[in-house]
Design an enzyme around this catalytic site. Structure first.
Site: not given
Length: 311
Positions: A155, A179, A254, A257, A280, A289
């Site tokens: 990001r 984030k 973005h 990305r 994510h 994951y």
């Protein structure tokens, strides 16, 4: 409504926010959005001569209609309705009221637009222009920002805030604070490793000229007072696109990305690994994951188009 009653209604919002801060580790901007959504709903209910404890399903459905007529984006309406549903679930569980008037509120369907697309040829043209025009430190910085972004899929907010200490000593990993202040370690492909090895001496030289202290605590992409801003990078990227004969409307950090992900997928990388690299972590992908290991990630990075290039 009495002053005490008004305070009580607003205090329920605070209690709810405390709960989700603890459970979800949301970013400050997300928390602020939640708070704003609930305060605006409280204002709407007050206009309808009701409140959080006495409103019914019909009133909430008129609020949903009000959101639609206000011209808000579908994604914004989805967030607001979702927040309200979470809030009423909370106040029922906490026994502030017996019934949940939001149970039958439906989330609008979010028609996903096709992302703006950059071809591998566009990327090649852009990087070629930047390499030819990278004599000054500022121009070199924009080149490296672009190459690292395309090589990693970071990001832009994560990218510009990287510190020199974010790069591992062997250049094989980046330590990212993403984030919600969540940390992750991002393995670097061989191209990105070579890239940072060649760039880092230039940054150290800049700090040494300015007689600043410990390099490890310095920004990887510095400007005069702090790190380069997202807006500065965005503007420089647009300018370079125009000079590279690429439609400036089709490019942004973005979009780069997105190009990272789509080009890796096109070249045969596993989608689940790409999701991990992008950082994510929504509920639908967390379980996936847990089955991804470092070998899968390094194999995926070898699928990146840049792995074929020399610096």
């Amino acid at each position: 409504m009495s002053a005490n009653s008004k305070y009580f209604k607003m205090n329920m919002i605070d209690l709810f926010l405390d709960k989700i801060i603890t459970e979800k580790n949301l970013s400050v901007s997300s928390i602020n959005s939640y708070e704003s959504d609930l305060k605006l709903l409280n204002k709407y209910l007050k206009q309808k001569k009701t409140n959080f404890l006495s409103c019914n399903e019909e009133i909430l459905k008129t609020w949903v209609s009000f959101l639609m007529m206000s011209g808000l984006k579908v994604s914004t309406r989805i967030r607001k309705i979702s927040v309200v549903k979470q809030f009423f679930t909370f106040i029922v569980l906490e026994n502030f009221r017996n019934t949940n008037p939001s149970l039958n509120l439906l989330l609008p369907k979010n028609l996903k637009s096709i992302p703006r697309f950059l071809s591998e040829n566009d990327i090649t043209k852009l990087l070629a222009y930047m390499k030819t025009n990278s004599e000054s430190f500022k121009d070199l910085q924009i080149l490296i920002l672009t190459e690292v972004l395309y090589a990693t899929g970071l990001r832009v907010s994560e990218l510009v805030k990287l510190k020199m200490s974010s790069v591992s000593e062997d250049f094989k990993n980046l330590h990212i604070t993403g984030k919600g202040n969540k940390d992750r370690v991002l393995p670097l492909g061989e191209y990105a490793q070579r890239l940072l090895k060649s760039y880092l001496p230039h940054v150290k030289l800049k700090y040494n000229k300015n007689k600043q202290g410990d390099n490890a605590q310095k920004w990887l992409f510095p400007n005069t007072k702090s790190h380069i801003t997202r807006q500065t990078y965005y503007n420089k990227l647009k300018s370079a696109a125009i000079k590279s004969n690429i439609n400036a409307n089709n490019i942004s950090p973005h979009v780069l990305r997105h190009a990272f992900a789509s080009h890796m997928l096109k070249n045969g990388a596993d989608l689940k690994v790409i999701q991990q690299l992008l950082g994510h972590e929504d509920i639908s992908t967390v379980e996936i994951y847990t089955h991804i290991n470092i070998d899968d990630t390094m194999k995926a990075l070898k699928k990146h188009p840049l792995s074929k290039f020399d610096i």
